[in-house]
Each structure stands twice: as C-alpha cells, then as structure tokens.
Design an enzyme around this catalytic site. Structure first.
Site, PDB file in Angstrom:
ATOM      1  CD1 TRP A 187      78.077   3.999 -61.428  1.00 36.77           C
ATOM      2  CD2 TRP A 187      76.936   4.608 -59.621  1.00 36.77           C
ATOM      3  NE1 TRP A 187      79.028   3.742 -60.527  1.00 36.77           N
ATOM      4  CE2 TRP A 187      78.038   4.131 -59.357  1.00 36.77           C
ATOM      5  CE3 TRP A 187      75.991   4.998 -58.876  1.00 36.77           C
ATOM      6  CZ2 TRP A 187      78.410   4.418 -57.862  1.00 36.77           C
ATOM      7  CZ3 TRP A 187      76.320   4.966 -57.232  1.00 36.77           C
ATOM      8  CH2 TRP A 187      77.710   4.771 -57.032  1.00 36.77           C
ATOM      9  CD  GLU A 228      77.942   6.993 -64.170  1.00 39.84           C
ATOM     10  OE1 GLU A 228      76.750   6.880 -63.938  1.00 39.84           O
ATOM     11  OE2 GLU A 228      78.734   7.745 -63.780  1.00 39.84           O
ATOM     12  CE  LYS A 230      82.558   5.561 -58.310  1.00 37.10           C
ATOM     13  NZ  LYS A 230      81.834   6.162 -57.198  1.00 37.10           N
ATOM     14  CG  ASP A 261      81.458  10.177 -63.912  1.00 40.03           C
ATOM     15  OD1 ASP A 261      82.497  10.728 -63.660  1.00 40.03           O
ATOM     16  OD2 ASP A 261      80.287  10.176 -63.128  1.00 40.03           O
ATOM     17  CG  HIS A 264      83.194   6.897 -62.652  1.00 43.52           C
ATOM     18  ND1 HIS A 264      81.784   6.413 -62.824  1.00 43.52           N
ATOM     19  CD2 HIS A 264      82.977   8.043 -61.922  1.00 43.52           C
ATOM     20  CE1 HIS A 264      81.067   6.740 -61.918  1.00 43.52           C
ATOM     21  NE2 HIS A 264      81.528   7.644 -61.336  1.00 43.52           N
ATOM     22  CG  HIS A 288      77.471  11.164 -65.571  1.00 42.03           C
ATOM     23  ND1 HIS A 288      77.170  10.359 -64.636  1.00 42.03           N
ATOM     24  CD2 HIS A 288      76.393  11.193 -66.167  1.00 42.03           C
ATOM     25  CE1 HIS A 288      75.970   9.874 -64.601  1.00 42.03           C
ATOM     26  NE2 HIS A 288      75.330  10.746 -65.611  1.00 42.03           N
ATOM     27  CG  ASP A 296      84.017   9.796 -58.769  1.00 42.81           C
ATOM     28  OD1 ASP A 296      83.813  10.940 -59.579  1.00 42.81           O
ATOM     29  OD2 ASP A 296      83.149   8.819 -58.486  1.00 42.81           O
ATOM     30  CG  ASP A 298      81.018  13.539 -58.240  1.00 44.68           C
ATOM     31  OD1 ASP A 298      81.058  13.439 -59.433  1.00 44.68           O
ATOM     32  OD2 ASP A 298      81.301  12.363 -57.716  1.00 44.68           O
ATOM     33  CG  ASP A 328      77.729  12.623 -61.600  1.00 40.56           C
ATOM     34  OD1 ASP A 328      77.095  13.232 -60.647  1.00 40.56           O
ATOM     35  OD2 ASP A 328      78.022  11.205 -61.739  1.00 40.56           O
TER      36      ASP A 328
END
Ligand code: RNT
Ligand code: ZN
Length: 423
Positions: A187, A228, A230, A261, A264, A288, A296, A298, A328
C-alpha cells in the site's frame, strides 16, 4: 458459568440449529481452520522499531494516548502472545517492514534483507505461527511531498522500487523458513490534497514501478503479493493514483492479489458486495477488515451488519480458501491488547454466525422465487442461540468464555503494561 451449564446451553443450541438443518459441530470444525492475520501495528500505534526518522503521517493517524504501548519487539511479541491466549483458533501475525529489529547499525529500506527479521521468524517458528508482511511506504524522509512509487523523480521512485523488491524477498524468506505462505501486501500513501492537473502521469508511473517490483518471479508457495487500493487520505483528499479501479485492473492483468480494506471506499460503500465480483476474475484476494467512522478512521472492528455481510459473503459464497482475512485498525484510546482481542474475536464471531446459517435452504428458496421464506428465515436467524455455540467454541479452544477475558487483560495491564514508561 460452570462447565455443566455451558454444555447444557450448547446442547440446546445444537438442537435448535439442527431443526434448520445446521450442524453446529461441523461449523466449529470449519471455523477452527480459518486463520485471521492479526496486524502487529495495533500494539504500538503503527510506530515500528526501525527508527527511520519520520513521524507517522502520510494519510495515517492514530489518536489516543492510553498507557502501555509496546516499546520494543519483545514487548510487542509478549502482547501478541497475551492477546492470542484470549482468542479461539490459530491465527497469524501481520508484520510491516518498519518492524525490523536493527541491531546497532541502521539499514535503509532500499537495502533491507531478512536479517532484521530473524527474531520474528525464530519466535514465529517456536509458536508454529504464520507471518504476513508489508512494504512500509510511510514514516520515512523519502516519502517526499507524499509521493513514493509515483514520484516524478526517478531516483526517489527507484529507492521505493528497491524497497518493494526487497520486501517480496523477505516475504519469501519468511514463508520458506516457516513453511507457511507469506502474504506481502503493498500500500502506498501517494495522493494529492487538491485537484491535480495530471491524473495520468502518476498512474502510469505507478504501473511502471509496480511492474519493476513484481518482475522477479517468486515461488507462490512461499510468498504471494497483493496490492491495496484506497480512495483518499488525510492530505490526499482529491486524488489517489492507487485507486480501486487502478489496482483491480493491475491485479487482474498481472496476477497479484487485491486487498480490499473496509475503510478505503466512500463512507457508505461496503466491501462485502465486492468479494464475489472480484473473485470472478481473481483467484484469491486479501482483506483488511477495519471499521471506518465517517472516514478511514480505523476503529476497532465491532460486530456490525457490515462485518456480518463480509463474513456471509466469504462463507456463503464458498470462498473461505480464496480470501486471506486480515485486520487493519489502530486505536490508542483504549487498552491496545483489548483492542486486538475485541476486533479479532468479532471477526471470528461473524464467521461463525455465517457458518451457522442454513444456506442450502436459503439458496433453494431463492432459486424457487420464494423470497418470503428467504426473508423470514434470515430474520429468525438473528435470534437463534448463537452465543451458546460461541461460548462452547471458546471453552473447547481453552480460551476465556464471554467477558471473562477482560479480567485477564486488566491483570496484564496492571502487571505489565502500566510499568512501561514511554521514552
Ligand atoms: C492505510 C492502509 C494500510 C495501513 C497499514 C498500516 O490506509 O490501510 O493497510 O493501514 O499498512
Ligand atoms: Zn489497510
């Protein structure tokens, strides 16, 4: 809860699910074989140990200052062992290149080899643990104006290309040493804050850089590569060359995996529905699993509808062997070991819920056009005694049942984490 009452609860649940044609023992047997790749970076706020001389940024942000962050690789390993003792099943650890343990002299990222990962490998081997790996394209002075593999300067691109190549080799060395395939995930944070004048150039440079990184064939038995995508990052709100469309095309034509992810995409766009779409064209994908709150962000993975939808797609679609599930997220506002435990247990719970659904009945009702039955069953399923099956799973796997894991984390906090004075 006594063993006897747990057992009684399980027997009743087993009977209830059997009435719908679901075999709970078979579901647990399958679940036991699904590893979750736990992200090392939850334990230390994505800090790493190589000390490259740049703070976290490049679209990544960790908030909170809860005490007890792992300061060394040994501490991180101890935290991981604690966390996994509270999680049923056998899982993996996902490392980043920035978790290299440099003994004395520092090696820059374009010169990295497997040496600084020897401790990780030896430790993983002793625990029969599988490891996954990631190139680290952030927290480094050569992330220049937010660019790495798309940088207009050939020398900077070259530095990061070399890093990409070396990490694949490290991935293969890890896989070989452990006898378990390593997933190396790439990424990059590259993007632009404001409207770009040239969207084409960076994307073409990225494709070229990636081709240089993936040129060397590596035995897929030891290492598989993934890319990955985004949508945006903090400071890269207007343009991300490594977008979903870009990497989907890349993965499909170059034979890499694609990492979806959950944080993302547009805030209301889930990844569950993408799984069966991209798996029509890619042999395997990686996930993820994360939880974005407004962006995003997380957040720790909770048992949301979105998480259940992801698990249903994997299980109901028959994709358990084609999806590498990883987590993630990073939360520094709560106990970090607890964050690992909560998120991982939730991922497993979601998979179990999906495995306990009468999919044959649901699918045949659907084929016959009996959407009434499909909807009725899906809603009734929500109140079936899932908790008793989960408790039974935890008990038979030798990990704490229900909320009793929390006392162990509190104890660990008192005895170990609270004593860590941060530098
Ligand atoms: C960033 C990506 C990436 C990182 C980790 C640390 O938006 O999700 O996967 O979170 O590599
Ligand atoms: Zn990610």
């Amino acid at each position: 809860m006594t063993a006897k009452s747990l057992n009684t609860a399980y027997r009743l649940a087993q009977e209830r699910y059997a009435r719908l044609g679901v075999d709970t023992d078979a579901a647990l047997k399958r679940l036991e074989r699904v590893p979750i790749s736990m992200h090392c970076w939850q334990a230390d706020d994505v800090g790493g140990f190589e000390n490259a001389g740049a703070a976290l940024g490049d679209g990544l942000a960790v908030t909170g200052n809860y005490p007890g962050k792992a300061r060394t690789a040994d501490e991180l390993r101890a935290d991981f062992v604690k966390a996994t003792s509270l999680i049923p099943g056998r899982h993996r650890l996902n490392l980043h290149a920035s978790y290299a343990e440099m003994s004395g002299k520092r090696v820059d990222r374009d010169a990295l080899g497997v040496e600084p990962f020897r401790n990780w490998i030896a430790w993983a081997k002793s625990l029969e643990l599988g490891l996954d790996f990631n190139q680290t394209y952030f927290s480094h002075p050569k992330v220049d104006r937010g660019f790495t593999l798309t940088h207009p300067d050939r020398a900077i691109r070259g530095f990061w290309i070399e890093h990409g190549i070396r990490c694949r080799e490290i991935g293969a060395a890890i896989g070989k040493a452990l006898g378990k395939t390593c997933l190396t995930n790439l990424w990059i944070p590259d993007g632009m804050k404001d409207t770009p004048a040239d969207r084409r150039g960076p994307r073409e440079r990225l494709a070229e850089s990636l081709d240089a990184i993936f040129r060397k064939k590596i035995d897929r038995k030891w290492n598989v590569d993934s890319v990955e995508p985004k949508l945006f990052g903090i400071g890269a709100e207007s343009y991300t060359p490594g977008s979903h469309d870009f990497y989907l095309g890349y993965a499909a034509t170059r034979g890499t995996l694609l990492t979806l992810d959950a944080g993302h995409y547009h805030p209301t766009e889930g990844i569950a529905d993408k799984i069966s779409s991209v798996l029509c064209f890619l042999p395997e994908i990686a996930l993820h699993v994360s939880r974005g709150v407004r962006w995003d962000s997380d957040h720790v993975v909770t048992l949301t509808d979105e998480l259940q939808a992801i698990a249903q797609e994997i299980v109901w679609g028959g994709y358990l062997d084609r999806v590498r599930i990883g987590l993630d997220y990073f939360d520094a506002s709560i106990n970090r070991v607890a964050a690992w435990v909560i998120g991982t247990r939730n991922m497993i719970k979601a998979l179990l819920l999906a495995l306990l659904a009468p999919t044959t009945t649901l699918k045949s009702a659907e084929l016959e056009g009996d959407y009434t039955t499909r909807l009725a069953l899906m809603e009734e399923l929500k109140l079936l005694p899932f908790g008793a099956v989960w408790d039974h799973y935890c008990a038979t796997q030798g990990v704490p049942v229900g909320e009793s894991w929390l006392a162990e984390v509190k104890q660990y906090e008192k005895v170990v984490l609270a004593k860590r004075v941060q530098p």
